[in-house]
Structures are given as C-alpha cells and as structure tokens.
Design an enzyme around this catalytic site. Structure first.
Site, PDB file in Angstrom:
ATOM      1  N   SER A 133       0.792  -1.237   0.000  1.00  0.00           N
ATOM      2  CA  SER A 133       0.000   0.000   0.000  1.00  0.00           C
ATOM      3  C   SER A 133       0.820   1.281   0.000  1.00  0.00           C
ATOM      4  O   SER A 133       0.238   2.380  -0.009  1.00  0.00           O
ATOM      5  CB  SER A 133      -0.959   0.004   1.197  1.00  0.00           C
ATOM      6  OG  SER A 133      -2.056  -0.843   0.955  1.00  0.00           O
ATOM      7  N   LYS A 136      -0.038   3.959  -2.576  1.00  0.00           N
ATOM      8  CA  LYS A 136      -1.023   5.039  -2.412  1.00  0.00           C
ATOM      9  C   LYS A 136      -0.353   6.412  -2.309  1.00  0.00           C
ATOM     10  O   LYS A 136      -0.992   7.436  -2.563  1.00  0.00           O
ATOM     11  CB  LYS A 136      -1.904   4.763  -1.198  1.00  0.00           C
ATOM     12  CG  LYS A 136      -2.796   3.530  -1.368  1.00  0.00           C
ATOM     13  CD  LYS A 136      -3.668   3.295  -0.143  1.00  0.00           C
ATOM     14  CE  LYS A 136      -4.585   2.100  -0.334  1.00  0.00           C
ATOM     15  NZ  LYS A 136      -3.883   0.812  -0.351  1.00  0.00           N
ATOM     16  N   SER A 332      -5.850   3.535   4.405  1.00  0.00           N
ATOM     17  CA  SER A 332      -5.313   2.658   3.369  1.00  0.00           C
ATOM     18  C   SER A 332      -6.443   1.991   2.580  1.00  0.00           C
ATOM     19  O   SER A 332      -6.455   0.780   2.370  1.00  0.00           O
ATOM     20  CB  SER A 332      -4.382   1.599   3.969  1.00  0.00           C
ATOM     21  OG  SER A 332      -3.512   1.086   2.978  1.00  0.00           O
TER      22      SER A 332
END
Length: 499
Positions: A133, A136, A332
């Site tokens: 993640s 992102k 997230s």
C-alpha cells in the site's frame, strides 16, 4: 476614638486628683505629657470598637490569573537550514542493527535529508520491490497534481429521456452517504437524502402520474471493473470490489464496518438507496417512485450519457480531493485509491480506467523529476503483486510532498498516519523498542502476505527533517518481528542525533 480617649484622660488629670509630683510642671508641658500617654492607649482600645483589621488579601499567582494575551505557539519550531545533517555512517550503524528480517526475506531502504536530498542510508535503495500500500503515496501525488487539492466531485440527478424518468449520474464520488449531507465529514459529505429532497423540489410542478423511474449512469469509468492483477481471494475478502464512479461509503454496506464483503455493484446499490430516499422525500408531495433501478445506457454511447441529458435537477458535491487523499492514506482504502487514480486520469484527458490511472500516476511523477525507469505499475492501490517500485523512488516522493516545489502536495501531509496515534499506525509504537517514536514518526504503511513497507518522514533530535522508505519482500508470513524491525528503524531516525 482617639479624641474621646484623650478627653477622658484629660478629665481624670484635673489638679485636684493629679500626682503631687506633677503639680509644679508648667501647663503646656503637662498637656504634652497627657497626649503622649493617651495616643498609645487609644490605639489599644480602638480595635475593641471597630474589630480586627482586615486580613491582607494574598496576591494571586500569575499562573492563576486570567490571560491578557495569547500564549506562545507550542510544538515543533520551524525547520532551520542550520540544523546539522546527520552523518551517513552514524545513520547506517543505527539502521543496520534494526532492519533485520524475522525469518526469511530481505529489507531494502533509503534515507535522505529532505532539504538537500543527501543520501544518509542506502541498502538496495534502487532495487525494484513489491511495495504493497505504499503505492497510495504515488496515487496521492497524482490526484493532487491532476485535480488540485480543492477539487470536488459532483453527483447529479438529470432529467431522464422521458418525463417519468430521472438519471442518477455518478461523477466520481464514492464516499456518498445514504442520509443527509454532512458538511463536516469526508465520508458522507454528500448525502443521497439531501439529493432526493432537492430532486423533489425541482419536480414539484412536473410530477409524472405513473410514478418516477430511477436510472443510474455509471458510464464515466471504462475498462474492466475488476483488475485482473488482483487475487480473487482479496476480492472475496473485501479488500477491493468492482469499481464504479458512484458508491456509498467507499463501496461498503456500513461505513463503520471496514472489513468483510463489499457490494459487488456499488452503482446499482447507490441507485437503490437514492430511490428509497426519493420515495420518502416525495411522499408528502404526492410523488411516487416506481420499483426497481436500471442502468442508463442510451445506445451504448458510454460517456456520452451525461451530454445527452443536459437538464440538471439536483446536485451534491463531495469532500475535497485533499480530504479524500488524507482519508485514503490514513485508512489505506484500496477502493478509494483506485477511484482517485481513475479520476486523475480523466482530469488529465485520459480514460478513467485502470490503465489510464497507472499512466497518469507515472506521468505526474515524471513531471516532478522523479525517475520512473524500471518502475512497473499494475494498479494504483498496491494490492497487485505485479507492482515494482524502489525505496529510492518512494523516498523521493515523500521528499516532494514535504519540501518539493509543488506546494499543492503539502495537502497530503495530514494523511500520513502518526505513530501510536492515528490511522494504520494507531496501535503500533507501544513496545519498549519503539515507544520513543510514538507521535514523531509519520509514515504510510503497506502489508501483503510476504511484503511489508513503511515510507514517511521524521524530524530528528537535532531538528533535521529526514525522509525514508523501508521495504521488506519475501518475508515469512505473519512473523511479528518484521513489522517491529521497520518501527525500530523509524524510531532510531526520530531519536537520531547522529553526528
């Protein structure tokens, strides 16, 4: 009272009753003596008539008094160029002992001075890694640059192709609430109940006799709604869902429940919720709503739907892109990340598809001068195992956000989770080895089965801003020591007076 006492004494001191030794004194001297004796007596007698003297009022301490001016601002002082840059050798010594995998796998990492870009630690920094993640962070940069921090997405109700139809047109807001709009919230900032009420008001003079039919236009997005690079198990577990440009609660049944299955057709789910709100709002006005919700696709023209229906009956607008980026980073949220990537592509003139999103992210990084050679993007949320990004590239992205020339990127700073306090770091940094980093480390997390990552920034003990990225690949699944290794490394940076 003194005068009375003096008078009484003078009466008692008449010549007939005075002491024999005083008779020979001159009159003036005798009077002076009487006064001298009388005044002290009066002082002693007076309290009996007027009571004790008032007690002295103690002076109120300054800290108990009402403030007369604003106190000085607390917190970190502004960063100074004069703060010493840590020695690379000292930083390396600290991190080498912290970044050790628990079982199999390896860690790479890179630390830079944020202001100068000087590399202070480099363990395989240029090597491609699966970033989870941390992807992102790249999506945040692309969204802020392509659309701007203050941009909002519109969800509109359009007059349908016939008088008994209305079209709910998705414009990229997947954080819609089912109730009234909540201006102080990000999730639910725009509400379907408010949209329905405005629609009823717009239709008050043209209500169809046979009931109103709700159609849903979700044609803004193109390409597959599910990325083939995603594992089916992740989809089934609710890590992500088929993507549409309109959804409730970031495609969740309940905004308070962020795990488990998601709606598999968030556009129709939103349409059904809107129809229910429209029915409730129209009851008093005599407006009926036909059962069932259908897609609006005039001849398969896709994105031309909105242009074919120019009459806007009602509209609600989302929270800003800045606020949505912060929510994406804090929680997230994979679904929100993928939508923001598609909307960044659309704002740049590209297709609102997965391919368009990855192209848009790469293009925005290149505009910032961040090298993208060797970078491979399969999605923009980090769920795909085919993503390949280096720790060096992530550190440069964090540096662009914290100190780069494009100040629009500063809007993402609030989205970085704070160690031990917020977001995906709220339950970390409580152990003896990491507690010193609580409240100081600000970083985006990333976790997949055998992948763990942490990229962010700290201000070290000398007041120097440092950016970092640590990525572990091939790790033993579930080994608790890997997460602690990243947190120990970041804590070491925060406490570093590495000179």
């Amino acid at each position: 009272m003194k005068e009375t006492a003096a008078t009484d004494v003078s009466k008692d001191a008449s010549p007939r009753r005075s002491h024999p030794g005083l008779r020979a004194l001159p009159t003036a001297l005798l009077l002076a003596l009487i006064v001298i004796l009388t005044v002290p007596a009066g002082l002693l007698i007076a309290p009996a008539f007027v009571g004790p003297p008032p007690a002295a009022v103690p002076e109120t301490p300054a800290w108990q008094q009402a403030p007369t001016a604003l106190s000085a601002r607390q917190g970190l002082s502004p960063l100074q160029d004069s703060a010493p840059v840590p020695l690379g050798s000292a930083v390396t010594a600290q991190l080498d002992s912290a970044l050790k995998p628990d079982g199999g796998g390896t860690f790479t990492g890179l630390v830079q001075d944020a202001l100068t870009g000087q590399v202070l630690f480099d363990r395989g920094g240029p090597e491609n890694r699966i970033p989870a993640s941390n992807m992102k962070l790249l999506t945040a940069v692309a969204a802020l640059r392509a659309m701007g921090p203050g941009h909002r997405f519109s969800t509109r109700v359009l007059a349908g192709p016939s008088p008994d139809q209305v079209v709910l047109a998705g414009g990229g807001d997947v954080l819609l609430g089912a109730g009234g709009s909540a201006p102080d919230q990000v999730m639910g900032h725009a509400g379907l109940a408010s949209l329905a009420a405005a629609t009823v008001a717009a239709l008050k003079d043209s209500q169809p006799a046979g009931g109103l039919k709700v159609l849903v236009d979700d044609s803004l997005f193109s390409g597959p709604s599910l990325n083939p690079a995603w594992e089916q198990g992740d989809v089934a577990a609710g890590e992500v869902a088929p993507l549409f440009p309109i959804a409730l609660n970031s495609a969740r049944f309940d905004p308070a429940v962020t795990t488990g299955p998601r709606p598999q057709d968030s556009a129709i789910t939103a349409g059904e919720a809107f129809a229910a709100q429209l029915k409730a709002a129209g009851f008093a006005a005599g407006l009926t709503v036909a059962p069932g919700v259908e897609r609006y696709s005039p001849g398969g023209t896709g994105g031309a739907a909105a242009e074919a229906l120019p009459v806007v009956l009602a509209e609600v607008r989302s929270a800003t892109v800045s606020e949505q980026v912060d929510l994406m980073l804090q929680s997230s949220d994979n679904y929100l990340a993928e939508v923001l990537g598609r909307m960044a592509s659309a704002a740049s003139g590209g297709p609102a598809s997965n391919e368009g999103a990855t192209v848009a992210v790469r293009a925005r990084l290149e505009e910032l001068g961040i090298p993208t050679a060797g970078m491979s993007l399969a999605d923009v949320s980090g769920l795909a195992l085919a993503n390949q990004v280096s720790a060096r590239q992530f550190a440069e992205v964090v540096r662009a956000i914290t100190t780069g020339p494009d100040t629009r990127l500063r809007a993402a700073l609030d989205g970085f989770p704070v160690a031990g306090l917020t977001g995906t770091l709220d339950e970390r940094y409580s152990g003896e080895a990491t507690v010193r980093g609580a409240g100081l480390v600000r970083a985006k997390t990333g976790t997949l089965n055998s992948v763990i990552a942490l990229s962010g920034y700290v201000v070290d003990a000398d007041g120097r801003l440092l950016v970092f990225s640590f990525i572990g690949n091939g790790l033993t699944p579930g080994a608790a020591g890997n997460r602690e290794a990243l947190d120990r490394a970041a804590t070491a940076l925060a406490a570093c007076g590495c000179r």
